[in-house]
Design a protein around this motif. Structure first.
Motif, PDB file in Angstrom:
ATOM      1  N   TRP A 374       0.823  -1.209   0.000  1.00 21.19           N
ATOM      2  CA  TRP A 374       0.000   0.000   0.000  1.00 21.19           C
ATOM      3  C   TRP A 374       0.855   1.257   0.000  1.00 21.19           C
ATOM      4  O   TRP A 374       1.936   1.275   0.599  1.00 21.19           O
ATOM      5  CB  TRP A 374      -0.891   0.040   1.256  1.00 21.19           C
ATOM      6  N   GLN A 421      -0.175   1.860 -10.479  1.00 21.41           N
ATOM      7  CA  GLN A 421      -0.253   2.001  -9.018  1.00 21.41           C
ATOM      8  C   GLN A 421      -1.717   1.823  -8.614  1.00 21.41           C
ATOM      9  O   GLN A 421      -2.502   2.758  -8.708  1.00 21.41           O
ATOM     10  CB  GLN A 421       0.259   3.377  -8.600  1.00 21.41           C
ATOM     11  N   MET A 422      -2.076   0.648  -8.157  1.00 23.96           N
ATOM     12  CA  MET A 422      -3.476   0.353  -7.872  1.00 23.96           C
ATOM     13  C   MET A 422      -3.832   0.540  -6.404  1.00 23.96           C
ATOM     14  O   MET A 422      -5.003   0.483  -6.039  1.00 23.96           O
ATOM     15  CB  MET A 422      -3.786  -1.101  -8.258  1.00 23.96           C
ATOM     16  N   ASN A 423      -2.838   0.722  -5.544  1.00 27.84           N
ATOM     17  CA  ASN A 423      -3.099   0.643  -4.100  1.00 27.84           C
ATOM     18  C   ASN A 423      -2.706   1.914  -3.355  1.00 27.84           C
ATOM     19  O   ASN A 423      -2.090   1.857  -2.295  1.00 27.84           O
ATOM     20  CB  ASN A 423      -2.363  -0.561  -3.514  1.00 27.84           C
ATOM     21  N   THR A 424      -3.059   3.055  -3.938  1.00 33.43           N
ATOM     22  CA  THR A 424      -2.761   4.333  -3.287  1.00 33.43           C
ATOM     23  C   THR A 424      -3.997   4.840  -2.554  1.00 33.43           C
ATOM     24  O   THR A 424      -5.084   4.885  -3.123  1.00 33.43           O
ATOM     25  CB  THR A 424      -2.320   5.377  -4.334  1.00 33.43           C
ATOM     26  N   VAL A 425      -3.780   5.208  -1.298  1.00 33.07           N
ATOM     27  CA  VAL A 425      -4.857   5.765  -0.474  1.00 33.07           C
ATOM     28  C   VAL A 425      -4.424   7.158  -0.034  1.00 33.07           C
ATOM     29  O   VAL A 425      -3.345   7.326   0.531  1.00 33.07           O
ATOM     30  CB  VAL A 425      -5.131   4.860   0.743  1.00 33.07           C
ATOM     31  N   ASP A 438     -13.862   8.322  -4.431  1.00 33.30           N
ATOM     32  CA  ASP A 438     -13.086   7.702  -5.501  1.00 33.30           C
ATOM     33  C   ASP A 438     -12.315   8.810  -6.208  1.00 33.30           C
ATOM     34  O   ASP A 438     -12.888   9.843  -6.556  1.00 33.30           O
ATOM     35  CB  ASP A 438     -14.018   7.040  -6.536  1.00 33.30           C
ATOM     36  N   ALA A 452      -7.433   5.824  -7.425  1.00 32.61           N
ATOM     37  CA  ALA A 452      -7.012   5.838  -6.021  1.00 32.61           C
ATOM     38  C   ALA A 452      -8.239   6.089  -5.150  1.00 32.61           C
ATOM     39  O   ALA A 452      -9.331   6.361  -5.651  1.00 32.61           O
ATOM     40  CB  ALA A 452      -5.958   6.923  -5.773  1.00 32.61           C
ATOM     41  N   THR A 453      -8.034   5.993  -3.833  1.00 34.78           N
ATOM     42  CA  THR A 453      -9.123   6.117  -2.872  1.00 34.78           C
ATOM     43  C   THR A 453      -8.768   7.223  -1.889  1.00 34.78           C
ATOM     44  O   THR A 453      -7.612   7.315  -1.474  1.00 34.78           O
ATOM     45  CB  THR A 453      -9.284   4.793  -2.099  1.00 34.78           C
ATOM     46  N   VAL A 524     -10.946  -0.839   1.220  1.00 35.03           N
ATOM     47  CA  VAL A 524     -10.359  -0.887  -0.117  1.00 35.03           C
ATOM     48  C   VAL A 524      -9.650  -2.226  -0.258  1.00 35.03           C
ATOM     49  O   VAL A 524      -8.948  -2.659   0.662  1.00 35.03           O
ATOM     50  CB  VAL A 524      -9.297   0.223  -0.324  1.00 35.03           C
ATOM     51  N   HIS A 528      -8.046  -3.007  -6.486  1.00 36.53           N
ATOM     52  CA  HIS A 528      -9.356  -2.454  -6.845  1.00 36.53           C
ATOM     53  C   HIS A 528      -9.547  -1.092  -6.202  1.00 36.53           C
ATOM     54  O   HIS A 528     -10.284  -0.963  -5.217  1.00 36.53           O
ATOM     55  CB  HIS A 528     -10.483  -3.390  -6.401  1.00 36.53           C
ATOM     56  N   PRO A 529      -8.885  -0.047  -6.724  1.00 33.62           N
ATOM     57  CA  PRO A 529      -9.018   1.274  -6.092  1.00 33.62           C
ATOM     58  C   PRO A 529     -10.474   1.721  -6.060  1.00 33.62           C
ATOM     59  O   PRO A 529     -11.241   1.460  -6.987  1.00 33.62           O
ATOM     60  CB  PRO A 529      -8.160   2.188  -6.978  1.00 33.62           C
TER      61      PRO A 529
END
Ligand code: FE
Ligand code: CA
Length: 534
Positions: A374, A421-425, A438, A452-453, A524, A528-529
Motif C-alpha cells: 500500500w 499504481q493500484m493501491n494508493t490511499v 473515488d 485511487a481512494t 479498499v 481495486h481502487p
C-alpha cells in the motif's frame, strides 16, 4: 535555593539582581538539583520512526506560557543538560539505552533526540530526567524492516483542532486505541482568535493572533498543556504535516492576505518573517528529526516512511511550495474562495502546482516501483473534485484545496494510472467534514477509471462550513459519503489483503468527557481502487 531554578521564578521569590544570575553557566545542573516548578509541563513525544530508531522530543518549560521572549518557557541561559532513558518494558525496568544530552536554547529549550541502532518492529518506552524531575513515560516504536513480511498496521489520522471551539476528546479516544502511528494532517493549532462564535469552550490565553515567534510558541505550548493531546503524543509516534493555520489562514508559499470585504495583501518579504517564526515554533514543538530544523526560512517536512513490505507512508507538504492561488491578488483574489473557470481561466493553468516541482517529482518517483503493498499519501487538503454550482448553473471551484490546482492533481492521478499504481490511499483534512471519495482519472466522465481512494477525516474540534449534503452527493457521484455534522478522527487498519477506514465521531466537542462511536466503515481491496462498504 538551588541555582537550577529558572530566573523568572527565582527573581519572583528572592528578588536577587539579574547580573549575578546571568553569569554563564548558572544553569549547569547537578544530578540532584531541585526544580521549584515542574519542568516537563509540555509532556513528551516520539516521531519519525525508522526500522532502527526514532526521534524523542521534549521541551523544558517550568513556566510554559512565559510571555518574555528572552526566557521562553521561563528558562534563560545556555543549553541545559538532561538525561534520557529508553527501556524495553513499560515500567522502565530494563533500561537498554541512557545518556546525557542538552536542550537547545535557541529552540526554546526543546530536544530532538535522534535514536538509532535499536531492534526493528517493536515498542520502546522512554523518559527524560532533570535533577529530581522525571518526565511522563512515553511509548515509541521502531518500524519493521523493509524486508519483513508485515501483516498489520494501525494508523490514526487527525486534523483541525481549534482549541477554543472544543475539547480534544478525539485525541483521547484515539490514544485509547493505541495506534501504531498517528498522522497529524494539519491545523494542529489555529493562529487566530475566534471572535465570531458565541459558544466557545475555552480561549487562546494571550488573546492575540499569533504573528511572531513569541506568540506562535505560546500557542503551541498552550495546546500541548492539554491532557488529551499530551497523552496521544505519549502513546503513539507521530508523523507530521501541516496545513495553513500553523501559519496563517489560507496562506500559500509566501502569499498571504487578510480576509473580509476588502482584503489586505501582505508583502511577501514581510510575510516570510512571519512564516519563519511559525515554522520555527512548529519545529520546536514537534518530534521532527534534527536535520529538519528550519534552514534559510524553509523546512523540509515531506518524506517517506516504510513499514515493512506492507505500506509506504508518503507525508506531503501542500503549503510551503505551492503556486499562487488562481487569480490571486487585489482587489479580491485571496487564498480560499469559490470561482468559475470562466471568471478565472488561470485555475486550469497547466504549470501550476500544489506541491512545487521538486516535491512533485519526488512524490511521483516514490509512486513508481515500490516494494510495499500500500501507498498512503498523508497530506492536508481535499483532493477529489468537489463541484458546486452557482445560480447560473456554472461549476464553482474552491481555490485553496486541490480543486484550485486541477492540473497538478491530474498529473498525479495520471501518473498512478500509467505506472499501474493500484493501491494508493490519500488521506486529508482541512474540510472539517468526513468524505469517502473515488479519485478518478477524469471526474467528469462516469466511465473513467478510479485510480485511487481518498479518506478525509473530519475535524478534531473545528466548526464545519455550510454544505447542502444531498446536492453535494448528487453533483459529485465519486463522493460516496459526506458528513460535516460530527467531529472526530480516522482510524485505519491496514493489512495485505484489505485496508479498512473507521470514521470515528465524538459525542460532543463541548463536553470534555465526550464519548465516541463508529459512524461509518469503508474498505479498499488491493488491486481495486475505490470506496467499498465494509
Ligand atoms: Fe482547519
Ligand atoms: Ca486548513
Amino acid at each position: 535555593m538551588d541555582h537550577m531554578l529558572n530566573r523568572r521564578t527565582f527573581l519572583g521569590s528572592a528578588g536577587i539582581a539579574i547580573i549575578s544570575l546571568a553569569t554563564p553557566g548558572w544553569l549547569r545542573a547537578s544530578a540532584t538539583a531541585r526544580w521549584q516548578h515542574y519542568p516537563f509541563t509540555l509532556g513528551v513525544a516520539s516521531g519519525s520512526p525508522t526500522s532502527d530508531g526514532f526521534v524523542l522530543w521534549t521541551r523544558i518549560a517550568p513556566d510554559p506560557l512565559c510571555a518574555d521572549p528572552r526566557t521562553p518557557g521561563g528558562i534563560d541561559g545556555s543549553n541545559l543538560p538532561l538525561n534520557f532513558e529508553i527501556s524495553s518494558d513499560e515500567q522502565m525496568r530494563k533500561i537498554i539505552r541512557h545518556g546525557r544530552i542538552e536542550t537547545e536554547a535557541r529552540y526554546a529549550h526543546s530536544v530532538h533526540l535522534q535514536i538509532r541502532g535499536l531492534d526493528a518492529g517493536r515498542p520502546y518506552w522512554y523518559r527524560f530526567l532533570s535533577g529530581e524531575a522525571s518526565s511522563p513515560i512515553g511509548r515509541a516504536m521502531t518500524l519493521p524492516s523493509s524486508a519483513t513480511a508485515t501483516t498489520q498496521l494501525r494508523l490514526g489520522a487527525v486534523s483541525c483542532a481549534h482549541y477554543e471551539q472544543g475539547y480534544f476528546s478525539a485525541y483521547r479516544h484515539l490514544a485509547d486505541e493505541t495506534p501504531d502511528l498517528v498522522l497529524y494532517l494539519g491545523d494542529y493549532i489555529y493562529e487566530y482568535i475566534d471572535r465570531v462564535s458565541d459558544d466557545l469552550v475555552r480561549h487562546h490565553s494571550d488573546g492575540v493572533e499569533a504573528t511572531d515567534l513569541r506568540t506562535y510558541r505560546n500557542r503551541y505550548a498552550q495546546y500541548r498543556l492539554d491532557a488529551d493531546l499530551q497523552r496521544l503524543h505519549a502513546t503513539a509516534p507521530a508523523l507530521m504535516t501541516w496545513d495553513d493555520h500553523e501559519v496563517a489562514n489560507d496562506y500559500g508559499n509566501l502569499l498571504n492576505a487578510s480576509f473580509g470585504e476588502h482584503p489586505v495583501f501582505t508583502d511577501p518579504k514581510i510575510f516570510k518573517l512571519r512564516r519563519n517564526a511559525a515554522y520555527q515554533a512548529f519545529y520546536e514543538h514537534m518530534p521532527l528529526r534534527p536535520d529538519q530544523a528550519p534552514r534559510a526560512g524553509g523546512m523540509r517536512i515531506y518524506g517517506r516512511h516504510v513499514v515493512g513490505n506492507l505500506a509506504q507512508i508518503l507525508v506531503a507538504d501542500t503549503r510551503q511550495y505551492r503556486s499562487a492561488a488562481a487569480c490571486y491578488g487585489p482587489p479580491d483574489g485571496t487564498g480560499g474562495r469559490l470561482v468559475t473557470a470562466t471568471y478565472c481561466p488561470a485555475l486550469l493553468g497547466s504549470s501550476r502546482s500544489m506541491l512545487g516541482s521538486a516535491q512533485e517529482a519526488w512524490l511521483h518517483k516514490q509512486l513508481s516501483s515500490q516494494d510495499q503493498r500500500w501507498s498512503v499519501l498523508a497530506q492536508s487538503v481535499l483532493m477529489a473534485q468537489l463541484l458546486r454550482r452557482n445560480a447560473a448553473d456554472e461549476p464553482l471551484f474552491w481555490t485553496d484545496d486541490w480543486n484550485g490546482y486541477p492540473a497538478s492533481r491530474q498529473r498525479l492521478l495520471k501518473h498512478l494510472h500509467q505506472h499501474g499504481q493500484m493501491n494508493t490511499v490519500v488521506l486529508g483534512g482541512d474540510a472539517h467534514a468526513f468524505f469517502a471519495n473515488d479519485l478518478k482519472l477524469d471526474f467528469n466522465d462516469s466511465a473513467a477509471p478510479v485510480v485511487a481512494t481518498e479518506f478525509v477525516g473530519t475535524s478534531v474540534t473545528s466548526k464545519p462550513g455550510n454544505f447542502n449534503t444531498s446536492q453535494l452527493l448528487q453533483q459529485n457521484p465519486h463522493i460516496h459519503f459526506f458528513d460535516n455534522s460530527v467531529r472526530g478522527y480516522l482510524s485505519l487498519d491496514i493489512r495485505p489483503s484489505l485496508l479498512t477506514a473507521r470514521y470515528q465521531a465524538i459525542s460532543d466537542p463541548r463536553d470534555p468527557l465526550a464519548g465516541v462511536r463508529t459512524l461509518q466503515k469503508f474498505c479498499v481491496e488491493p488491486g481495486h481502487p475505490g470506496i467499498q462498504a465494509a
